[in-house]
Design a protein around this motif. Structure first.
Motif, short mmCIF file in Angstrom:
data_model
loop_
_atom_site.label_atom_id
_atom_site.label_comp_id
_atom_site.label_asym_id
_atom_site.label_seq_id
_atom_site.Cartn_x
_atom_site.Cartn_y
_atom_site.Cartn_z
N ALA A 1 -3.58 12.11 2.16
CA ALA A 1 -2.43 12.03 3.06
C ALA A 1 -1.67 10.72 2.90
O ALA A 1 -0.81 10.41 3.74
CB ALA A 1 -2.90 12.18 4.51
N GLY A 2 -1.96 9.96 1.84
CA GLY A 2 -1.25 8.71 1.60
C GLY A 2 0.01 8.95 0.79
O GLY A 2 0.48 10.09 0.65
N PHE B 1 -6.85 7.88 -5.84
CA PHE B 1 -8.27 8.25 -5.81
C PHE B 1 -8.42 9.77 -5.74
O PHE B 1 -9.25 10.36 -6.43
CB PHE B 1 -8.95 7.58 -4.61
CG PHE B 1 -10.45 7.66 -4.62
CD1 PHE B 1 -11.17 7.46 -5.78
CD2 PHE B 1 -11.15 7.93 -3.45
CE1 PHE B 1 -12.57 7.53 -5.79
CE2 PHE B 1 -12.53 7.99 -3.43
CZ PHE B 1 -13.24 7.80 -4.62
N ALA B 2 -7.60 10.42 -4.92
CA ALA B 2 -7.64 11.87 -4.81
C ALA B 2 -7.28 12.53 -6.15
O ALA B 2 -7.88 13.54 -6.53
CB ALA B 2 -6.68 12.35 -3.72
N LEU B 3 -6.31 11.95 -6.85
CA LEU B 3 -5.93 12.49 -8.16
C LEU B 3 -7.11 12.48 -9.11
O LEU B 3 -7.38 13.48 -9.80
CB LEU B 3 -4.78 11.66 -8.74
CG LEU B 3 -4.38 11.97 -10.18
CD1 LEU B 3 -3.73 13.34 -10.28
CD2 LEU B 3 -3.43 10.90 -10.72
N ASP B 4 -7.83 11.37 -9.14
CA ASP B 4 -8.94 11.25 -10.08
C ASP B 4 -10.17 12.02 -9.64
O ASP B 4 -11.10 12.22 -10.43
CB ASP B 4 -9.29 9.76 -10.28
CG ASP B 4 -8.14 9.00 -10.93
OD1 ASP B 4 -7.40 9.62 -11.70
OD2 ASP B 4 -7.97 7.81 -10.64
N LEU B 5 -10.19 12.46 -8.38
CA LEU B 5 -11.25 13.36 -7.92
C LEU B 5 -10.90 14.82 -8.18
O LEU B 5 -11.71 15.72 -7.95
CB LEU B 5 -11.50 13.17 -6.42
CG LEU B 5 -12.18 11.86 -6.00
CD1 LEU B 5 -12.20 11.75 -4.47
CD2 LEU B 5 -13.60 11.77 -6.55
N PRO C 1 -2.50 18.43 1.34
CA PRO C 1 -3.74 17.74 1.72
C PRO C 1 -4.65 18.57 2.61
O PRO C 1 -5.85 18.33 2.67
CB PRO C 1 -3.24 16.48 2.45
CG PRO C 1 -1.84 16.77 2.84
CD PRO C 1 -1.29 17.70 1.81
N SER C 2 -4.11 19.58 3.29
CA SER C 2 -4.96 20.39 4.16
C SER C 2 -6.00 21.18 3.37
O SER C 2 -7.04 21.56 3.92
CB SER C 2 -4.11 21.34 5.00
OG SER C 2 -3.48 22.32 4.19
N LEU C 3 -5.74 21.43 2.08
CA LEU C 3 -6.70 22.17 1.27
C LEU C 3 -8.00 21.39 1.09
O LEU C 3 -9.05 21.99 0.84
CB LEU C 3 -6.09 22.50 -0.10
CG LEU C 3 -4.89 23.46 -0.07
CD1 LEU C 3 -4.36 23.69 -1.48
CD2 LEU C 3 -5.27 24.78 0.57
N SER C 4 -7.94 20.08 1.21
CA SER C 4 -9.16 19.27 1.09
C SER C 4 -10.12 19.53 2.24
O SER C 4 -11.32 19.25 2.12
CB SER C 4 -8.81 17.78 1.03
OG SER C 4 -8.09 17.47 -0.15
#
Length: 443
Positions: free
Chosen positions: A215-216, A221-225, A232-235
């Motif tokens: 949500a940033g 970090f999310a990209l590399d994960l 973002p709600s899919l996370s």
């Protein structure tokens, strides 16, 4: 591991053929129309680019009249090249050749990308958490928490949600520890990378799973994960259908980071009190002294057998970035390598600035990996940007990798880490361009 959606073999073969035809066509066109003058055209274009980059360095490292002259030169260099092409009545030839090379590159990458694999760490299936606690910053990413209804969706899945406000934002780690003391068995963050790093450190300290909700603004970090950054709600699916695996954390002076820590020019400029209100003006005012070592500390980096003296900028990352892949710059292929990446830039003259056009082979660019490294300075303290947060740390600053320190919980189904843009391997393209039978035999 799953394959990226790619064209069929026939489409791949035709893409390879188009790349070869366009590349050969560009070369033949130049030689047939301009002959030996084609070499002069290429040399002239390269020289113009080098002069423009060198003038750009002067513009950043000078003030007053010198800066103005440098800016004019940076603009005039490419214009002069174009004028010379027009005078020689060869501008059309250069433009058509460039278009053919762009077509060749695009078709070649399309053909080679069909073999690329998007990496998504499989992880191990885990039971849903009983008392998940998610910290959400409603201001991050221009208000993504509210726009995507993250709080409501998380609470509907049984998670406790703590909204961060201006009064408590600096106490994120304390909020996370308090949640653990109340029985939380998973910590998550919907916010920027700096907030994620603070909570990740607490999760690693107590060995509880950590969950990222992108949500940033940048969500590196999310990209590399391999998470979906568009929604973002899919996370939140990690709360009901999640898998878990371990990744590394970086440490700089004892402070955890999930992405990187920066030293030098960037850290000096962004920590100026005037930067928030006048970014461009502060940048132009401070950069000349920073780049010429008249402002800020003189840095020295040691990483194993590699030492770098006097770099203007140093980036230390939690696992190395893709330096050779310009399209993927800022991406990491893995987060569990147990090493830090270090990229330093040293430019003390316009010639060295122009030399950066050589990319990773540039003399002023140093890229290494190491389990630990030390950044020293000629001052007792140094400014550091840690996952976008500004800090001041005592020197020397020791940076280390903490292998497998963090348990990460992600959805079972997610896009994965985008593959690096493949190198244009013309021999491989030639093999792919052959008819199916001969191509298979050659492979």
């Amino acid at each position: 591991m799953r394959r990226v959606a790619a064209p069929g073999r026939a489409a791949q073969r035709w893409s390879a053929r188009l790349a070869i035809v366009a590349g050969v066509g560009a070369t033949v066109l130049l030689l047939s129309v301009a002959g030996l003058r084609s070499l002069v055209l290429v040399a002239l274009g390269t020289a113009g680019l080098a002069v423009s980059v060198a003038a750009g360095w002067w513009a950043l490292s000078r003030r007053g009249v010198a800066r103005g002259v440098a800016l004019v030169l940076a603009l005039l260099a490419p214009v002069a090249v174009l004028v010379s092409y027009v005078a020689a009545r060869l501008l059309w030839l250069v433009l058509v050749s460039l278009a053919l090379w762009v077509l060749a590159a695009a078709a070649g990458w399309a053909a080679l990308r069909a073999d690329a694999v998007a990496r998504a760490s499989p992880g191990r299936p885990v039971r849903p958490p009983e008392r998940a606690c998610l910290l959400m910053n409603p201001r991050s990413g221009g208000g993504k928490v509210g726009r995507f209804g993250l709080r409501e969706k998380a609470e509907a899945l049984g998670a406790e949600v703590l909204l961060l406000d201006a009064a408590h934002h600096g106490d994120v780690a304390a909020l996370a520890r308090d949640a653990l003391a109340r029985g939380a068995d998973l910590l998550g963050v919907a916010g920027g990378d700096g907030t994620q790093a603070l909570v990740a450190a607490v999760a690693a300290e107590h060995d509880v799973p950590f969950m990222v909700i992108p949500a940033g603004t940048r969500n590196h970090f999310a990209l590399d994960l391999g998470l979906d950054r568009d929604d973002p709600s899919l996370s939140l699916q990690a709360l009901t259908d999640g898998v878990e695996f371990r990744v590394d954390l970086g440490r700089v002076g004892g402070r955890a980071f999930v992405n990187n820590a920066s030293f030098g020019a960037y850290a000096e400029v962004v920590q100026s009190p005037a930067y928030r209100d006048d970014k461009v003006g502060t940048l132009l005012r401070l950069l000349p002294d920073v780049l010429t070592h008249q402002h800020g500390p003189r840095l020295a980096v040691s990483a194993g057998d590699v030492g770098v003296d006097g770099p203007q900028a140093v980036l230390v990352s939690n696992n190395p970035y893709r330096v050779g892949d310009r399209a993927g710059l800022g991406r990491r292929d893995r987060l569990d390598g147990g090493v830090l990446g270090m990229l330093s830039v040293t430019v003390d003259s316009a010639v060295q600035a122009a030399g950066l056009l050589r990319g990773r082979h540039a003399q002023g660019l140093v890229s290494v990996t190491a389990e630990a490294l030390v950044v020293d300075a000629d001052r007792p303290e140094v400014r550091v940007g840690v996952d976008g947060e500004s800090l001041t740390l005592p020197t020397p600053v020791r940076c280390v990798s903490q292998p497998a320190a963090l348990r990460v919980r992600v959805p079972r189904h997610r896009p994965g880490v985008p593959p690096a843009r493949p190198r244009l391997d013309w021999r491989r393209l030639g093999t792919l361009a052959l008819p199916a039978g001969r191509g298979s035999a050659a492979g």
